[in-house]
Design an enzyme around this catalytic site. Structure first.
Site, short mmCIF file in Angstrom:
data_model
loop_
_atom_site.label_atom_id
_atom_site.label_comp_id
_atom_site.label_asym_id
_atom_site.label_seq_id
_atom_site.Cartn_x
_atom_site.Cartn_y
_atom_site.Cartn_z
N ASP A 1 0.70 -1.22 0.03
CA ASP A 1 0.12 -0.05 0.01
C ASP A 1 1.00 1.21 0.16
O ASP A 1 0.49 2.26 0.48
CB ASP A 1 -1.04 -0.10 1.26
CG ASP A 1 -1.91 -1.26 1.12
OD1 ASP A 1 -2.23 -1.82 -0.04
OD2 ASP A 1 -2.07 -1.78 2.32
N GLY B 1 -4.64 -4.29 -3.82
CA GLY B 1 -5.54 -3.09 -3.89
C GLY B 1 -4.87 -1.94 -4.29
O GLY B 1 -4.19 -1.62 -3.42
N HIS B 2 -4.83 -1.85 -5.52
CA HIS B 2 -4.04 -0.66 -6.21
C HIS B 2 -4.90 0.41 -6.61
O HIS B 2 -5.85 0.27 -7.44
CB HIS B 2 -3.34 -1.05 -7.42
CG HIS B 2 -2.21 -2.07 -6.92
ND1 HIS B 2 -1.43 -2.67 -7.73
CD2 HIS B 2 -1.93 -2.64 -5.79
CE1 HIS B 2 -0.76 -3.46 -7.15
NE2 HIS B 2 -0.87 -3.46 -5.89
N GLN C 1 1.80 -6.12 -3.23
CA GLN C 1 2.46 -6.22 -1.62
C GLN C 1 3.89 -5.34 -1.76
O GLN C 1 3.70 -4.45 -2.21
CB GLN C 1 2.53 -7.70 -1.38
CG GLN C 1 1.27 -8.58 -1.37
CD GLN C 1 0.64 -9.06 -2.66
OE1 GLN C 1 1.29 -9.56 -3.63
NE2 GLN C 1 -0.38 -8.58 -2.92
P1 GDP Z 1 -0.94 0.28 -3.69
O1 GDP Z 1 -1.29 -1.02 -2.85
O2 GDP Z 1 0.70 0.19 -3.43
O3 GDP Z 1 -1.16 0.60 -4.97
O4 GDP Z 1 -1.43 1.49 -2.51
P2 GDP Z 1 -2.91 1.68 -2.28
O5 GDP Z 1 -3.69 2.00 -3.54
O6 GDP Z 1 -3.51 0.54 -1.55
O7 GDP Z 1 -2.76 2.76 -1.30
C1 GDP Z 1 -2.28 4.05 -1.51
C2 GDP Z 1 -3.24 5.22 -1.27
O8 GDP Z 1 -2.64 6.42 -1.43
C3 GDP Z 1 -4.28 5.50 -2.39
O9 GDP Z 1 -5.29 5.55 -2.03
C4 GDP Z 1 -3.62 6.29 -3.25
O10 GDP Z 1 -4.78 6.96 -4.01
C5 GDP Z 1 -3.06 7.25 -2.46
N1 GDP Z 1 -1.87 7.85 -2.77
C6 GDP Z 1 -0.74 7.53 -3.45
N2 GDP Z 1 0.09 8.60 -3.52
C7 GDP Z 1 -0.16 9.51 -2.74
C8 GDP Z 1 0.17 10.75 -2.59
O11 GDP Z 1 1.52 11.24 -2.87
N3 GDP Z 1 -0.16 11.40 -1.60
C9 GDP Z 1 -1.78 11.10 -1.20
N4 GDP Z 1 -2.27 12.07 -0.47
N5 GDP Z 1 -2.23 10.12 -1.52
C10 GDP Z 1 -1.47 8.92 -2.24
P1 IMO Z 2 -0.98 -4.20 -2.06
O1 IMO Z 2 -0.47 -4.88 -3.39
C1 IMO Z 2 -1.08 -4.79 2.23
C2 IMO Z 2 -1.02 -8.89 3.60
C3 IMO Z 2 -2.34 -9.44 4.37
C4 IMO Z 2 -1.65 -10.22 5.29
C5 IMO Z 2 -0.71 -10.88 4.78
C6 IMO Z 2 -0.95 -12.25 4.01
O2 IMO Z 2 -2.10 -3.52 -2.31
O3 IMO Z 2 0.13 -3.52 -1.55
P2 IMO Z 2 -2.41 -13.04 1.76
O4 IMO Z 2 -3.72 -12.68 1.65
O5 IMO Z 2 -1.61 -12.34 0.87
O6 IMO Z 2 -2.08 -14.46 2.05
O7 IMO Z 2 -2.35 -12.27 3.43
O8 IMO Z 2 -0.29 -10.05 3.54
N1 IMO Z 2 -1.32 -8.32 2.12
C7 IMO Z 2 -1.30 -7.01 1.89
N2 IMO Z 2 -1.11 -6.16 3.01
N3 IMO Z 2 -1.24 -4.50 0.86
C8 IMO Z 2 -1.31 -5.72 0.06
O9 IMO Z 2 -1.17 -5.58 -1.20
C9 IMO Z 2 -1.48 -7.00 0.76
N4 IMO Z 2 -1.59 -8.06 0.14
C10 IMO Z 2 -1.50 -9.00 1.10
O10 IMO Z 2 -3.16 -8.27 4.78
O11 IMO Z 2 -1.15 -9.76 6.40
MG MG Z 3 -2.96 -1.46 -1.83
#
Ligand code: GDP
Ligand code: IMO
Ligand code: MG
Length: 427
Positions: A13, A40-41, A223
């Site tokens: 994340d 979850g991106h 991840q």
């Molecule tokens: P990922 O799993 O690495 O793709 O990241 P996620 O999408 O799960 O979580 C990142 C969150 O931060 C998302 O809601 C993005 O829209 C948000 N985000 C990404 N870059 C920035 C930033 O530079 N500033 C802010 N405020 N939000 C950001």
């Molecule tokens: P993105 O791509 C954050 C975590 C789960 C759990 C562990 C194992 O959005 O960064 P799993 O279902 O993969 O066997 O769970 O890994 N986990 C993540 N945490 N971001 C993710 O993906 C994750 N995908 C799995 O919360 O601790």
């Molecule tokens: Mg994510």
């Protein structure tokens, strides 16, 4: 131009979706190489927000070919519903390529994931419940089902039979659940086959030919480094290799083809699920990071655990991935703190430790040693260049760069595509 890898440098994340999307317009292929719909991106384009789980973030760039590599685990029902969700919003997904060697997340493995977690009780991992771990376990145990198996009913039936032989024993005798019928699973999987067929390809061949033709290929990790099955905080990890080497095995591309490895690094730290997290905050600062940073899981809706930046982890990510650059995200979230603590080392049983300990026991005992950096109060969300940032924000970035061991080549100051300061070009 050879290949680039973009991966999470912390516990996931970090903002990989946004970073991939940003580069998506300038690359020819975006490839997922591991994980599945546990990811979850979030991608924000103008006033549109997209949550992608299985599809590469490059799917939103019309010029780019999105690829799901052999190292990914694919839930066919999720794949089809994600595709139709995007089609309904006017996104053309017809260019998608799916490896015939990718493993399928079968319905029984989703069940096994959930039941196993329930039985682990307080020792649970806190998985996303998407069947990721059991599917990779089947792959390693050589009883997995692959995308190509959907196109040979007899082979598919034999394989499902072989997998369920053992699995039904476990489900009924150990976990007190009902046995799963082979024909029901086969029928469900065959029901997806025709819809998926247009996407199935020999992705290894396609990607290697693309690289020979000087196309730009971007590998997008799911991840993060500390969730890696080999290099993460085992057993509190996911069941694949998000680290840079995973891109080679998960897509069938040799390491000599990769020229750049970009680590996505949040300006503070978050984690979802169980496991050690030295800089975790349980006070109002943690609450504030969660609130301001909207730190809630895109996949499971769980609140993310929040803490200060940990330079020990960032240095470790630089080392195990051979990072050439960092993309620092969410700097804007730190606006308003008078002073910002940054973890520069750990104290473990009275000793100062500068590097991530390999011992799980030591890491569980690690207490952060903080250095205080001066904060800033100016709104930075409109900053377009490094010089636009207030002096203290510039110094914060420089300090992180110094501690983390690779240049920070871009800075995120908001969720939108254009809310980014580009320092060194990635291409
Ligand atoms: P990922 O799993 O690495 O793709 O990241 P996620 O999408 O799960 O979580 C990142 C969150 O931060 C998302 O809601 C993005 O829209 C948000 N985000 C990404 N870059 C920035 C930033 O530079 N500033 C802010 N405020 N939000 C950001
Ligand atoms: P993105 O791509 C954050 C975590 C789960 C759990 C562990 C194992 O959005 O960064 P799993 O279902 O993969 O066997 O769970 O890994 N986990 C993540 N945490 N971001 C993710 O993906 C994750 N995908 C799995 O919360 O601790
Ligand atoms: Mg994510």
């Amino acid at each position: 131009m050879p290949a680039l890898v973009l991966l999470g440098a912390q516990w996931g994340d970090e903002g990989k979706g946004k970073a991939t999307d940003l580069l998506g317009g300038s690359v020819d292929y975006v490839v997922r190489y591991q994980g599945g719909n546990n990811a979850g991106h979030t991608v924000v384009v103008g006033d549109q927000k997209y949550a992608l789980h299985l599809l590469p973030s490059g799917i939103l760039s019309p010029e780019c070919t999105p690829v799901i590599g052999n190292g990914v685990v694919v839930d066919p029902s999720v794949l089809l519903s994600e595709l139709s969700g995007l089609n309904e919003r006017g996104v053309d997904t017809s260019k998608l390529l799916l490896s015939g060697n990718a493993h399928i997340i079968t319905p029984y493995n989703v069940t096994v994931d959930k039941v196993t977690e329930r039985f682990l009780g307080k020792r649970k991992i806190g998985t996303t419940g998407r069947g990721i771990g059991p599917t990779y376990a089947d792959k390693i145990n050589r009883v997995g089902i692959r995308v190509q198996d959907l196109y040979d009913e007899s082979i598919l039936t034999q394989k499902v039979e072989a997998a369920l032989d053992a699995k039904n024993q476990i489900l009924t005798k150990l976990y007190n659940r009902r046995a799963i019928a082979v024909n029901q699973v086969v029928e469900e999987l065959l029901g997806y086959a025709a819809q998926i067929e247009p996407y199935v390809a020999d992705t290894v061949l396609v990607l290697n030919q693309a690289l020979e033709d000087n196309k730009v290929v971007l590998f997008e990790g799911g991840q993060g480094t500390l969730l890696d099955i080999d290099h993460g905080t085992y057993p509190f990890v996911t069941s694949s290799n998000p680290t840079a080497g995973g891109a080679c095995t998960g897509a069938g591309v040799g390491p000599t083809k990769i020229s750049r490895v970009i680590g996505i690094l949040k300006a503070y730290t978050t984690r979802v699920g169980a496991g050690p997290f030295p800089t975790e905050l349980f006070d109002e600062d943690g609450e504030a990071l969660r609130r301001i940073g909207h730190e809630r899981g895109v996949t499971t809706g769980r609140d993310r655990r929040c803490g200060w930046f940990d330079a020990v982890i960032a240095r470790y990510a630089t080392r195990v991935n051979g990072l050439t650059d960092f993309f620092l995200t969410k700097l804007d979230v730190l606006t308003g703190w008078e002073q910002i603590p940054v973890c520069v080392a750990y104290e473990i049983d009275g000793r100062r430790v500068e590097e991530l300990p390999y011992s799980q026991t030591d890491f569980h005992h690690a207490k952060p040693v903080y250095e205080m950096l001066p904060g800033w109060s100016e709104d930075i969300s409109k900053a377009k260049t490094f010089a636009d940032l207030p002096k203290n924000a510039q110094d914060y970035v420089k300090a992180l760069e110094e501690m983390s061991g690779a240049p920070i080549s871009a800075i995120g100051v908001g969720p939108g595509r254009d809310e980014t300061i580009e320092i060194n070009s990635f291409l």
